[in-house]
Each structure stands twice: as C-alpha cells, then as structure tokens.
Design an enzyme around this catalytic site. Structure first.
Site, PDB file in Angstrom:
ATOM      1  N   GLY A  35       9.961  22.418 -39.039  1.00 30.27           N
ATOM      2  CA  GLY A  35      11.471  21.807 -39.005  1.00 30.27           C
ATOM      3  C   GLY A  35      11.849  23.291 -37.409  1.00 30.27           C
ATOM      4  O   GLY A  35      11.762  24.702 -38.366  1.00 30.27           O
ATOM      5  N   ALA A  36      13.107  23.428 -36.344  1.00 30.43           N
ATOM      6  CA  ALA A  36      13.901  24.378 -35.108  1.00 30.43           C
ATOM      7  C   ALA A  36      13.923  24.623 -36.031  1.00 30.43           C
ATOM      8  O   ALA A  36      13.500  26.777 -35.916  1.00 30.43           O
ATOM      9  CB  ALA A  36      14.108  23.499 -34.511  1.00 30.43           C
ATOM     10  N   TYR A 105       8.637  10.813 -36.936  1.00 33.92           N
ATOM     11  CA  TYR A 105       9.720  11.004 -38.082  1.00 33.92           C
ATOM     12  C   TYR A 105       9.176  10.333 -39.422  1.00 33.92           C
ATOM     13  O   TYR A 105       9.819   8.929 -39.174  1.00 33.92           O
ATOM     14  CB  TYR A 105      10.855  11.434 -38.004  1.00 33.92           C
ATOM     15  N   LEU A 230      12.193  28.039 -19.464  1.00 31.06           N
ATOM     16  CA  LEU A 230      11.746  27.589 -18.029  1.00 31.06           C
ATOM     17  C   LEU A 230      10.094  27.454 -17.725  1.00 31.06           C
ATOM     18  O   LEU A 230       9.876  27.141 -17.328  1.00 31.06           O
ATOM     19  CB  LEU A 230      11.263  28.705 -16.705  1.00 31.06           C
ATOM     20  N   GLY A 231      10.315  27.291 -19.197  1.00 34.24           N
ATOM     21  CA  GLY A 231       8.632  26.480 -19.891  1.00 34.24           C
ATOM     22  C   GLY A 231       7.468  28.227 -18.926  1.00 34.24           C
ATOM     23  O   GLY A 231       8.148  29.161 -19.861  1.00 34.24           O
ATOM     24  N   ALA A 262       7.257  26.583 -29.778  1.00 31.40           N
ATOM     25  CA  ALA A 262       7.495  27.408 -28.376  1.00 31.40           C
ATOM     26  C   ALA A 262       8.622  28.260 -27.536  1.00 31.40           C
ATOM     27  O   ALA A 262       9.506  28.693 -27.992  1.00 31.40           O
ATOM     28  CB  ALA A 262       6.554  27.513 -27.134  1.00 31.40           C
ATOM     29  N   ASP A 264      10.944  27.713 -29.878  1.00 29.00           N
ATOM     30  CA  ASP A 264      12.511  28.509 -30.947  1.00 29.00           C
ATOM     31  C   ASP A 264      11.793  30.248 -31.501  1.00 29.00           C
ATOM     32  O   ASP A 264      12.322  30.918 -31.802  1.00 29.00           O
ATOM     33  CB  ASP A 264      11.604  27.149 -32.432  1.00 29.00           C
TER      34      ASP A 264
END
Length: 317
Positions: A35-36, A105, A230-231, A262, A264
């Site tokens: 969960g974020a 989900y 930006l990843g 990533a 989060d």
C-alpha cells in the site's frame, strides 16, 4: 504523539516469485505488507521517526497480518479501527525487471473503503510535524474522499506541513476526467507535491518537468515546492518564486528486481529530510537513493534502509 502521520489503505500483497511471468502463469507467491501510504510509513519509521498510520481493517487473517506487520515496523496504530462487517483488501502483483508490473486488486467494498471519518477528530496534533497524503485513498470510495477532505481541513487548522503524491490508479476511478479533476483539486492544499513524469502527462498534459512544476506552483498559494520524479534520471526540483528548477541526478542501479515502491521510497527521503531539517536538495538526493534501494528488493518496502544503512550509502557517495 508522533511526528509523522499518514492515512491510507494497507493491503496484503501476494507478489509472484517468478520474474517476468504473467499473473496467470506465475505459480508461487510471497505475502508482503503493501500500500503506497503504508510503504511511506514503514520507510519513515525505519529511519527512526515516530509514526502513526490511520486506516480501517477487517477482523480477518489479512487484517491481523497487517496489524502485526505495522507493530513489527514500529508504526503507531492509535487511529486504526477494526470491523467485522467488511474485509481487508489484498492484491496480486507479478514481478518485472522493467516497467510497471500487472496488479490485480481485491479492494472494492473493503474495510478502508468504509472508513469512518469521525476518528480524525480524535487525533492529537501536538507533536505532529508532517503528514503525507496520496491520491489513492480518496479514490477507493466516497467515504474515503470525504474523510480525505476533512483531514485537509484539520491540517490547515493545525498548520501541519504536508506532501502529496498523486499516485494515479485509473482502475479505482470512474473516469480519467474525474481522476484528473479530483487529484488536481486535492493537490492545491499540499505544501509539497511529488508527481511522476508520466503522471504529469496525464494530469497536466505535458511530460516537461518544468511545465508540470509550474502548473502546481501557480494553481495554489499553499504549494511552495514541486518535485517531479524522473525515474532513473533522478528528479526535478522547483520552488515558488524561482525562475527555473534544478535537476538532481538519480542513482545507478546494477539490477532491478521490483520497480514498485520506488516512488514511495522517494517520498520517504523527502519527508525524513524535512523532519531532520536538511536542505531540500539533500532531501531530494536522499529520495533518489532510497528509490534506488527500493527497486533492488522484491517487496514494496523491503528495500527501504535503516539509518545505519543510509549512512553507509551516503559515505560511499
């Protein structure tokens, strides 16, 4: 009470063990806490900051698993209610080496979707310095959206700093138009906004980080800072009143095991940096580091560092 608070829907995640197999072909799964918002709570707590998590769980095996996992991670449960009437959400996720995994989900009608906002009026704000918000929780139900709006009012009344991550989940909204309008309206109330570059294309109509940053800085007097993720290229930081922003380079990763968590982890770096009063540039660098660590572990939050782990990485750099 705690310095950090967040609200959301924690989920029992069954992650596929086989790399790059579809959910229908995967045969073995491992159970994780996910969960974020709970990912962020785990990361903030792991770096030594007192943390509270607000949600509602079902009195079922998944709810009990989550409650135990929260306590194991030293996350406060003062504002968590349990119910016999609704079940705890869970999800299936495959494992990919590139891009985003497939996620299925099981959360419609869950305990968190029937969240009772009355508990928000019992929160002790005395020691709270920061609250993290995500666009996922208000998407799960009208009750959750109503609670989210009340929480925003309480943050304003108590002058609590907040971060907001859009965390777009189109499958939870009735339409893309509804999603974009609601997310952008909620973002107006946040001090710091953390959109991803691809989210910007959906929400703002551009994947130019400066255009994305300017949109959110200009739509609200409350928002002082926008940090566009930006990843692998890092992040773009722009603050209100500045003519141009700054690009802060990402961290090189030798092997990607799981890309989820990533973003989060990046939020964990920003939030803990703010709590520790380091510069915003250093906080963004920390976010990039934790995001890079996250993709090298299978669970959504298993790769987040302890304080000692982070200190070692910073010394190496």
């Amino acid at each position: 009470m705690s310095k950090f608070i967040t609200i959301g829907e924690p989920i029992a995640l069954f992650g596929a063990d086989d790399m790059d197999k579809s959910l229908e072909d995967a045969t073995t799964f491992t159970k994780y806490l996910a969960g974020a918002e709970v990912n962020v709570a785990v990361g903030v707590s792991r770096l030594g900051h007192s943390t509270q998590y607000i949600t509602r769980l079902g009195n079922d095996p998944f709810g009990k698993f989550i409650a135990k996992a929260l306590k194991k991670n030293n996350i406060g449960t003062n504002y968590i209610e349990s119910t016999d009437d609704y079940w705890t959400a869970y999800q299936l996720k495959n494992r990919v080496s590139k891009g985003d995994p497939d996620i299925y989900y099981f959360r419609k009608g869950s305990a968190a979707a029937h969240f009772d906002k009355a508990i928000l009026n019992t929160i002790d704000w005395k020691d709270t310095e920061h609250v993290h918000l995500s666009g996922i929780f208000p998407a799960i139900s009208s009750e959750a959206l109503s609670a989210f709006r009340l929480l925003i009012e309480l943050l304003d009344q108590n002058k609590i700093t907040s971060t907001f991550d859009p965390n777009l989940r189109p499958q939870l909204w009735d339409s893309e138009k509804q999603m974009c309008e609601t997310i952008n309206e909620l973002a107006k109330h946040a001090d710091i906004i953390l959109p991803g570059i691809n989210e910007g294309k959906v929400l703002v109509g551009s994947d130019d980080p400066e255009v994305i940053a300017d949109f959110y800085l200009n739509q609200s007097d409350t928002t002082s800072t926008v940090i566009v993720k930006l990843g692998k290229d890092g992040a773009y930081l722009k603050e209100k009143g500045t003519k141009s922003g700054k690009k802060i380079a990402g961290q090189k990763v030798e092997q990607v095991i799981d890309t989820v968590g990533a973003g989060d982890g990046f939020a964990v770096g920003i939030i803990t940096g703010l709590l520790e009063k380091i510069s915003i540039e250093e906080a963004v660098q920390r976010g990039n580091i934790i995001g890079a660590l996250a993709v090298q572990s299978a669970g959504d939050n298993d790769g987040y560092p302890t304080k000692n782990d982070l200190d070692l990485v910073l010394k190496e750099l």
